[in-house]
Design a protein around this motif. Structure first.
Motif, PDB file in Angstrom:
ATOM      1  N   SER A 126       0.830  -1.192   0.000  1.00 58.70           N
ATOM      2  CA  SER A 126       0.000   0.000   0.000  1.00 58.70           C
ATOM      3  C   SER A 126       0.873   1.253   0.000  1.00 58.70           C
ATOM      4  N   VAL A 127       0.532   2.215  -0.844  1.00 58.17           N
ATOM      5  CA  VAL A 127       1.261   3.487  -0.869  1.00 58.17           C
ATOM      6  C   VAL A 127       1.071   4.202   0.462  1.00 58.17           C
ATOM      7  N   GLY A 128      -0.149   4.137   1.011  1.00 62.70           N
ATOM      8  CA  GLY A 128      -0.430   4.790   2.280  1.00 62.70           C
ATOM      9  C   GLY A 128       0.393   4.247   3.427  1.00 62.70           C
ATOM     10  N   ILE A 129       0.524   2.926   3.494  1.00 69.18           N
ATOM     11  CA  ILE A 129       1.328   2.313   4.558  1.00 69.18           C
ATOM     12  C   ILE A 129       2.781   2.725   4.439  1.00 69.18           C
ATOM     13  N   ASN A 130       3.296   2.792   3.233  1.00 72.11           N
ATOM     14  CA  ASN A 130       4.693   3.167   3.060  1.00 72.11           C
ATOM     15  C   ASN A 130       4.933   4.633   3.404  1.00 72.11           C
ATOM     16  N   LEU A 131       3.927   5.459   3.206  1.00 72.24           N
ATOM     17  CA  LEU A 131       4.011   6.838   3.690  1.00 72.24           C
ATOM     18  C   LEU A 131       3.972   6.855   5.220  1.00 72.24           C
ATOM     19  N   LEU A 132       3.124   5.999   5.812  1.00 73.21           N
ATOM     20  CA  LEU A 132       3.044   5.896   7.266  1.00 73.21           C
ATOM     21  C   LEU A 132       4.397   5.526   7.873  1.00 73.21           C
ATOM     22  N   LEU A 133       5.141   4.637   7.207  1.00 69.72           N
ATOM     23  CA  LEU A 133       6.456   4.241   7.718  1.00 69.72           C
ATOM     24  C   LEU A 133       7.385   5.445   7.847  1.00 69.72           C
ATOM     25  N   ALA A 154      -5.105  -5.095  13.175  1.00 63.67           N
ATOM     26  CA  ALA A 154      -6.286  -5.954  13.074  1.00 63.67           C
ATOM     27  C   ALA A 154      -6.396  -6.510  11.664  1.00 63.67           C
ATOM     28  N   HIS A 155      -6.706  -7.808  11.575  1.00 60.64           N
ATOM     29  CA  HIS A 155      -6.895  -8.469  10.282  1.00 60.64           C
ATOM     30  C   HIS A 155      -8.027  -9.486  10.362  1.00 60.64           C
ATOM     31  N   HIS A 156      -8.358 -10.045   9.217  1.00 61.05           N
ATOM     32  CA  HIS A 156      -9.409 -11.057   9.115  1.00 61.05           C
ATOM     33  C   HIS A 156      -9.030 -12.336   9.854  1.00 61.05           C
ATOM     34  N   ARG A 157      -9.998 -13.162  10.100  1.00 61.26           N
ATOM     35  CA  ARG A 157      -9.807 -14.377  10.914  1.00 61.26           C
ATOM     36  C   ARG A 157      -8.885 -15.404  10.268  1.00 61.26           C
ATOM     37  N   HIS A 158      -8.650 -15.293   8.951  1.00 59.65           N
ATOM     38  CA  HIS A 158      -7.839 -16.290   8.252  1.00 59.65           C
ATOM     39  C   HIS A 158      -6.346 -15.978   8.267  1.00 59.65           C
ATOM     40  N   LYS A 159      -5.974 -14.794   8.718  1.00 56.25           N
ATOM     41  CA  LYS A 159      -4.550 -14.430   8.695  1.00 56.25           C
ATOM     42  C   LYS A 159      -3.790 -15.248   9.731  1.00 56.25           C
ATOM     43  N   ILE A 160      -2.675 -15.803   9.314  1.00 54.08           N
ATOM     44  CA  ILE A 160      -1.951 -16.751  10.158  1.00 54.08           C
ATOM     45  C   ILE A 160      -0.909 -16.073  11.042  1.00 54.08           C
ATOM     46  N   ASP A 161      -0.035 -15.245  10.458  1.00 57.12           N
ATOM     47  CA  ASP A 161       1.060 -14.668  11.244  1.00 57.12           C
ATOM     48  C   ASP A 161       0.574 -13.510  12.116  1.00 57.12           C
ATOM     49  N   ALA A 162       1.134 -13.416  13.304  1.00 57.84           N
ATOM     50  CA  ALA A 162       0.784 -12.343  14.229  1.00 57.84           C
ATOM     51  C   ALA A 162       1.981 -12.064  15.142  1.00 57.84           C
ATOM     52  N   PRO A 163       2.383 -10.785  15.285  1.00 59.36           N
ATOM     53  CA  PRO A 163       1.830  -9.609  14.607  1.00 59.36           C
ATOM     54  C   PRO A 163       2.036  -9.693  13.087  1.00 59.36           C
ATOM     55  N   SER A 164       1.267  -8.909  12.378  1.00 61.66           N
ATOM     56  CA  SER A 164       1.385  -8.905  10.924  1.00 61.66           C
ATOM     57  C   SER A 164       2.761  -8.396  10.496  1.00 61.66           C
ATOM     58  N   GLY A 165       3.141  -8.734   9.277  1.00 65.09           N
ATOM     59  CA  GLY A 165       4.397  -8.237   8.745  1.00 65.09           C
ATOM     60  C   GLY A 165       4.435  -6.721   8.701  1.00 65.09           C
ATOM     61  N   THR A 166       3.289  -6.114   8.408  1.00 66.29           N
ATOM     62  CA  THR A 166       3.226  -4.655   8.359  1.00 66.29           C
ATOM     63  C   THR A 166       3.430  -4.043   9.738  1.00 66.29           C
ATOM     64  N   ALA A 218      -0.008   3.234  14.976  1.00 63.09           N
ATOM     65  CA  ALA A 218       1.145   3.463  15.847  1.00 63.09           C
ATOM     66  C   ALA A 218       0.740   4.522  16.869  1.00 63.09           C
ATOM     67  N   TYR A 219       0.892   4.197  18.143  1.00 63.44           N
ATOM     68  CA  TYR A 219       0.540   5.100  19.234  1.00 63.44           C
ATOM     69  C   TYR A 219       1.814   5.678  19.855  1.00 63.44           C
ATOM     70  N   PHE A 220       1.821   7.007  20.028  1.00 64.56           N
ATOM     71  CA  PHE A 220       2.893   7.695  20.750  1.00 64.56           C
ATOM     72  C   PHE A 220       2.202   8.479  21.865  1.00 64.56           C
ATOM     73  N   THR A 230      -2.690   6.243  11.878  1.00 65.06           N
ATOM     74  CA  THR A 230      -3.485   5.068  11.509  1.00 65.06           C
ATOM     75  C   THR A 230      -3.630   4.925  10.005  1.00 65.06           C
ATOM     76  N   HIS A 231      -3.593   3.675   9.572  1.00 66.86           N
ATOM     77  CA  HIS A 231      -3.923   3.343   8.184  1.00 66.86           C
ATOM     78  C   HIS A 231      -4.955   2.225   8.193  1.00 66.86           C
ATOM     79  N   LYS A 232      -6.015   2.404   7.401  1.00 67.91           N
ATOM     80  CA  LYS A 232      -7.045   1.381   7.273  1.00 67.91           C
ATOM     81  C   LYS A 232      -7.238   1.031   5.800  1.00 67.91           C
ATOM     82  N   ALA A 233      -7.123  -0.245   5.501  1.00 70.03           N
ATOM     83  CA  ALA A 233      -7.355  -0.715   4.134  1.00 70.03           C
ATOM     84  C   ALA A 233      -8.750  -1.313   4.050  1.00 70.03           C
ATOM     85  N   SER A 234      -9.511  -0.921   3.047  1.00 68.91           N
ATOM     86  CA  SER A 234     -10.871  -1.436   2.884  1.00 68.91           C
ATOM     87  C   SER A 234     -10.981  -2.432   1.744  1.00 68.91           C
TER      88      SER A 234
END
Length: 267
Positions: A126-133, A154-166, A218-220, A230-234
């Motif tokens: 996502s371009v937005g996530i990379n800007l967030l970084l 937060a991700h869907h119930r099928h996502k295996i790795d946690a925390p996410s790579g992002t 990311a909380y500061f 915050t970034h939210k993907a729909s």
């Protein structure tokens, strides 16, 4: 025009990648690869992705016409990705990889392959996530040392790795800006803690539920104020379009390991 082959083309992300490739003006589908045992095998791609133009059928990558492919895209699980990576190296094909949950050994194999072929590897396209970084690094450098830093995802119930790579990428970006070693400051579980948290740590929290595509914050926080980035993907199309953009950029690059920050010119 860039000709793209997609691994795991029957999955939700695979189909999004096919749609993004078909819709982009400078790309076309050169391969939609699935296992021979898949119910999609040898059926037409067009009706599945809502295209009347695509005349290809889902196929096995081992029988692909590699001369007709410019770049491969892979968002499959680690074991499958490594097999596909061997194929890419053998045929000298550039590869865009969005696989998450890689072990240190698996990532080392990816790095080794990048000595032979150009690879864009990113935990999030996502371009937005990379800007967030970039934004979280600015926040980490600017805010005082007594700040509390937490990463929620937060991700869907099928996502295996946690925390996410992002989420990990966000934490690693913050740690780099603070001059910390990420693995030394990352906290994944406070269940057994019996003391106040330290300001020299990055805490992670995770939610898995329903069909959430992807949310990261990311909380500061200090005494008196809190900054939340915050970034939210729909839609998965956000990631798919970024991967196709990366494939177009990668086509003419020399062998090496790149990421989405390179593609977007943030480095």
């Amino acid at each position: 025009m860039i000709r793209i082959g997609v691994f795991g083309a029957n999955g939700r992300m695979g189909q999004a990648l096919l749609q993004a490739t078909e819709k982009a003006t400078q790309s076309q589908i050169a391969g939609a690869f699935v296992r021979p045992s898949s119910t999609f095998y040898q059926i037409s791609v067009g009706p599945i992705i809502g295209s009347t133009a695509c005349q290809l059928a889902f196929s096995d990558y081992q029988h692909a016409e590699t001369d007709a492919i410019d770049v491969l895209i892979d968002f499959t699980l680690p074991q499958g990705m490594l097999t596909h990576l061997e194929f890419a190296v053998a045929h000298k094909l550039p590869m865009v990889i969005g696989t998450t949950g890689l072990s240190a050994d698996e990532f080392a194999k990816l790095q080794q392959a990048a000595k032979t072929i150009p690879i864009v590897f990113s935990r999030n396209f996502s371009v937005g996530i990379n800007l967030l970084l970039n934004l979280v690094q600015t926040a980490a450098k600017t805010l005082s040392d007594d700040i509390d830093i937490e990463v929620f995802e937060a991700h869907h119930r099928h996502k295996i790795d946690a925390p996410s790579g992002t989420a990990l990428a966000i934490g690693e970006a913050i740690a780099k800006a603070k001059g910390w070693q990420h693995d030394e400051v990352a906290r994944y579980d406070r269940h057994h803690d019996h003391e106040e948290k330290s300001q020299n740590e990055i805490g992670y929290s995770v939610l898995r539920a329903g069909d959430i595509v992807g949310e990261h914050t990311a909380y500061f926080a200090s005494m008196g104020e809190r900054l939340e980035i915050t970034h939210k993907a729909s839609s998965r199309m956000t990631f798919a379009q970024g991967a196709v953009r990366a494939a177009a950029w990668l086509k003419n690059q020399p062998a090496g390991l790149y990421d989405m920050q390179d593609v977007l010119g943030f480095k």
